[in-house]
Design a protein around this motif. Structure first.
Motif, PDB file in Angstrom:
ATOM      1  N   ASP A  18     -17.446   1.613   8.374  1.00  0.00           N
ATOM      2  CA  ASP A  18     -16.516   0.999   9.566  1.00  0.00           C
ATOM      3  C   ASP A  18     -15.078   0.675   8.738  1.00  0.00           C
ATOM      4  OD1 ASP A  18     -18.665   1.118  11.460  1.00  0.00           O
ATOM      5  OD2 ASP A  18     -18.958  -1.065  11.284  1.00  0.00           O
ATOM      6  N   GLN A  19     -15.403   0.142   7.492  1.00  0.00           N
ATOM      7  CA  GLN A  19     -14.101  -0.090   6.773  1.00  0.00           C
ATOM      8  C   GLN A  19     -13.128   1.233   6.728  1.00  0.00           C
ATOM      9  OE1 GLN A  19     -12.579  -2.949   6.359  1.00  0.00           O
ATOM     10  NE2 GLN A  19     -10.824  -1.983   5.434  1.00  0.00           N
ATOM     11  N   LEU A  20     -13.896   2.453   6.359  1.00  0.00           N
ATOM     12  CA  LEU A  20     -13.510   3.364   5.897  1.00  0.00           C
ATOM     13  C   LEU A  20     -13.070   4.354   6.989  1.00  0.00           C
ATOM     14  CD1 LEU A  20     -15.874   5.007   3.052  1.00  0.00           C
ATOM     15  CD2 LEU A  20     -13.411   4.203   2.950  1.00  0.00           C
ATOM     16  N   LYS A  21     -13.405   4.157   8.061  1.00  0.00           N
ATOM     17  CA  LYS A  21     -13.056   4.567   9.422  1.00  0.00           C
ATOM     18  C   LYS A  21     -11.841   4.163   9.674  1.00  0.00           C
ATOM     19  CE  LYS A  21     -17.515   6.255  11.600  1.00  0.00           C
ATOM     20  NZ  LYS A  21     -18.458   5.546  12.594  1.00  0.00           N
ATOM     21  N   ASN A  26      -4.821   5.196   8.507  1.00  0.00           N
ATOM     22  CA  ASN A  26      -3.615   4.791   7.887  1.00  0.00           C
ATOM     23  C   ASN A  26      -2.788   5.951   7.620  1.00  0.00           C
ATOM     24  OD1 ASN A  26      -4.487   2.134   8.173  1.00  0.00           O
ATOM     25  ND2 ASN A  26      -5.028   1.823   6.084  1.00  0.00           N
ATOM     26  N   GLU A  27      -1.470   5.584   7.951  1.00  0.00           N
ATOM     27  CA  GLU A  27      -0.461   6.747   7.444  1.00  0.00           C
ATOM     28  C   GLU A  27      -0.416   6.784   6.000  1.00  0.00           C
ATOM     29  OE1 GLU A  27       4.078   7.600   8.274  1.00  0.00           O
ATOM     30  OE2 GLU A  27       2.986   6.587   9.734  1.00  0.00           O
ATOM     31  N   ARG A  28      -0.362   7.782   5.258  1.00  0.00           N
ATOM     32  CA  ARG A  28      -0.215   7.798   3.973  1.00  0.00           C
ATOM     33  C   ARG A  28       1.041   8.284   3.290  1.00  0.00           C
ATOM     34  NH1 ARG A  28      -5.079   6.128   2.006  1.00  0.00           N
ATOM     35  NH2 ARG A  28      -6.746   6.191   3.413  1.00  0.00           N
ATOM     36  N   GLN A  29       1.717   7.783   2.321  1.00  0.00           N
ATOM     37  CA  GLN A  29       2.758   8.424   2.022  1.00  0.00           C
ATOM     38  C   GLN A  29       2.966   8.351   0.449  1.00  0.00           C
ATOM     39  OE1 GLN A  29       5.955   5.925   3.711  1.00  0.00           O
ATOM     40  NE2 GLN A  29       6.081   7.126   5.248  1.00  0.00           N
ATOM     41  N   MET A  30       3.619   9.168  -0.150  1.00  0.00           N
ATOM     42  CA  MET A  30       3.685   9.482  -1.687  1.00  0.00           C
ATOM     43  C   MET A  30       4.333   7.952  -2.311  1.00  0.00           C
ATOM     44  SD  MET A  30       2.726  12.297  -2.481  1.00  0.00           S
ATOM     45  CE  MET A  30       3.340  13.102  -3.820  1.00  0.00           C
ATOM     46  N   VAL A  31       3.866   7.606  -3.382  1.00  0.00           N
ATOM     47  CA  VAL A  31       3.994   6.415  -4.062  1.00  0.00           C
ATOM     48  C   VAL A  31       5.717   6.728  -4.554  1.00  0.00           C
ATOM     49  CG1 VAL A  31       3.942   5.013  -5.942  1.00  0.00           C
ATOM     50  CG2 VAL A  31       2.011   5.564  -4.518  1.00  0.00           C
ATOM     51  N   SER A  32       5.884   7.788  -4.894  1.00  0.00           N
ATOM     52  CA  SER A  32       7.449   8.156  -5.363  1.00  0.00           C
ATOM     53  C   SER A  32       8.365   7.987  -4.305  1.00  0.00           C
ATOM     54  CB  SER A  32       7.570   9.633  -5.888  1.00  0.00           C
ATOM     55  OG  SER A  32       7.018  10.365  -4.775  1.00  0.00           O
ATOM     56  N   LYS A  33       8.051   8.060  -3.054  1.00  0.00           N
ATOM     57  CA  LYS A  33       8.877   7.702  -2.175  1.00  0.00           C
ATOM     58  C   LYS A  33       8.760   6.306  -1.451  1.00  0.00           C
ATOM     59  CE  LYS A  33       9.849   8.898   2.770  1.00  0.00           C
ATOM     60  NZ  LYS A  33       9.544   7.806   3.593  1.00  0.00           N
ATOM     61  N   THR A  34       7.701   5.822  -1.339  1.00  0.00           N
ATOM     62  CA  THR A  34       7.579   4.208  -1.034  1.00  0.00           C
ATOM     63  C   THR A  34       7.791   3.271  -1.982  1.00  0.00           C
ATOM     64  OG1 THR A  34       5.276   4.304  -1.637  1.00  0.00           O
ATOM     65  CG2 THR A  34       5.681   4.779   0.656  1.00  0.00           C
ATOM     66  N   GLY A  35       7.839   3.654  -3.332  1.00  0.00           N
ATOM     67  CA  GLY A  35       8.194   2.676  -4.412  1.00  0.00           C
ATOM     68  C   GLY A  35       9.565   2.484  -4.384  1.00  0.00           C
ATOM     69  N   LYS A  36      10.389   3.559  -4.072  1.00  0.00           N
ATOM     70  CA  LYS A  36      11.892   3.481  -4.000  1.00  0.00           C
ATOM     71  C   LYS A  36      12.289   2.593  -2.924  1.00  0.00           C
ATOM     72  CE  LYS A  36      13.738   7.545  -4.474  1.00  0.00           C
ATOM     73  NZ  LYS A  36      13.942   8.833  -4.129  1.00  0.00           N
ATOM     74  N   GLU A  37      11.632   2.892  -1.935  1.00  0.00           N
ATOM     75  CA  GLU A  37      11.844   2.309  -0.576  1.00  0.00           C
ATOM     76  C   GLU A  37      11.507   0.423  -0.823  1.00  0.00           C
ATOM     77  OE1 GLU A  37       9.861   3.596   2.720  1.00  0.00           O
ATOM     78  OE2 GLU A  37      10.987   5.562   2.664  1.00  0.00           O
ATOM     79  N   ILE A  38      10.382   0.423  -1.347  1.00  0.00           N
ATOM     80  CA  ILE A  38      10.160  -1.151  -1.880  1.00  0.00           C
ATOM     81  C   ILE A  38      11.156  -1.695  -2.762  1.00  0.00           C
ATOM     82  CG2 ILE A  38       8.367  -2.663  -2.957  1.00  0.00           C
ATOM     83  CD1 ILE A  38       6.264  -0.540  -1.949  1.00  0.00           C
ATOM     84  N   LYS A  39      11.488  -1.156  -3.825  1.00  0.00           N
ATOM     85  CA  LYS A  39      12.765  -1.455  -4.490  1.00  0.00           C
ATOM     86  C   LYS A  39      13.976  -1.660  -3.995  1.00  0.00           C
ATOM     87  CE  LYS A  39      14.738  -0.108  -9.026  1.00  0.00           C
ATOM     88  NZ  LYS A  39      16.080   0.148  -8.764  1.00  0.00           N
ATOM     89  N   GLU A  40      14.549  -0.875  -3.177  1.00  0.00           N
ATOM     90  CA  GLU A  40      15.364  -1.123  -2.311  1.00  0.00           C
ATOM     91  C   GLU A  40      15.529  -2.398  -1.509  1.00  0.00           C
ATOM     92  OE1 GLU A  40      16.084   2.763  -0.411  1.00  0.00           O
ATOM     93  OE2 GLU A  40      16.703   3.608  -2.320  1.00  0.00           O
ATOM     94  N   TYR A  41      14.197  -2.338  -0.870  1.00  0.00           N
ATOM     95  CA  TYR A  41      13.895  -3.804   0.047  1.00  0.00           C
ATOM     96  C   TYR A  41      13.957  -4.756  -0.730  1.00  0.00           C
ATOM     97  CZ  TYR A  41      11.743  -6.983   3.079  1.00  0.00           C
ATOM     98  OH  TYR A  41      11.391  -8.027   3.779  1.00  0.00           O
ATOM     99  N   ILE A  42      13.523  -4.966  -1.848  1.00  0.00           N
ATOM    100  CA  ILE A  42      13.530  -6.208  -2.434  1.00  0.00           C
ATOM    101  C   ILE A  42      14.918  -6.317  -2.924  1.00  0.00           C
ATOM    102  CG2 ILE A  42      12.643  -7.305  -4.802  1.00  0.00           C
ATOM    103  CD1 ILE A  42      10.051  -5.613  -4.324  1.00  0.00           C
ATOM    104  N   GLU A  43      15.616  -5.495  -3.613  1.00  0.00           N
ATOM    105  CA  GLU A  43      16.875  -5.775  -3.961  1.00  0.00           C
ATOM    106  C   GLU A  43      17.865  -6.274  -2.813  1.00  0.00           C
ATOM    107  OE1 GLU A  43      17.689  -2.148  -5.929  1.00  0.00           O
ATOM    108  OE2 GLU A  43      16.814  -2.616  -7.881  1.00  0.00           O
ATOM    109  N   SER A  44      17.699  -5.722  -1.738  1.00  0.00           N
ATOM    110  CA  SER A  44      18.633  -5.947  -0.665  1.00  0.00           C
ATOM    111  C   SER A  44      18.225  -7.489  -0.170  1.00  0.00           C
ATOM    112  CB  SER A  44      18.422  -5.022   0.547  1.00  0.00           C
ATOM    113  OG  SER A  44      17.076  -5.503   1.042  1.00  0.00           O
ATOM    114  N   MET A  45      16.913  -8.004  -0.395  1.00  0.00           N
ATOM    115  CA  MET A  45      16.721  -9.504  -0.010  1.00  0.00           C
ATOM    116  C   MET A  45      16.913 -10.428  -1.237  1.00  0.00           C
ATOM    117  SD  MET A  45      15.958  -8.766   3.192  1.00  0.00           S
ATOM    118  CE  MET A  45      14.689 -10.018   3.873  1.00  0.00           C
TER     119      MET A  45
END
Length: 71
Positions: A18-21, A26-45
């Motif tokens: 049930d958990q795997l279903k 979940n939409e998946r994205q490359m860590v290389s993309k999301t990592g940069k977005e997370i870093k930018e968000y943290i820096e902006s806040m």
């Protein structure tokens, strides 16, 4: 005992399935993309981050109310 010990192997596998279903949707994205977005968000806040800039004494709900004196 814990909940897991009271369950049969079949029940545990069904729970895992049930958990795997849920997770497969979940939409998946490359860590290389999301990592940069997370870093930018943290820096902006960062300017608003109380862990970085501290909390003013008058706004700190956990401030000591009076001290303790040892006599």
């Amino acid at each position: 005992g814990t909940m897991a010990q009271d369950m049969t192997e079949k029940e545990l596998l069904k729970m895992e399935l049930d958990q795997l279903k849920k997770e497969v949707k979940n939409e998946r994205q490359m860590v290389s993309k999301t990592g940069k977005e997370i870093k930018e968000y943290i820096e902006s806040m960062a300017g608003e981050d109380p862990l970085l800039k501290g909390v003013p004494e008058d706004k700190n709900p956990f401030k000591e109310k009076g001290g303790c004196t040892i006599s």
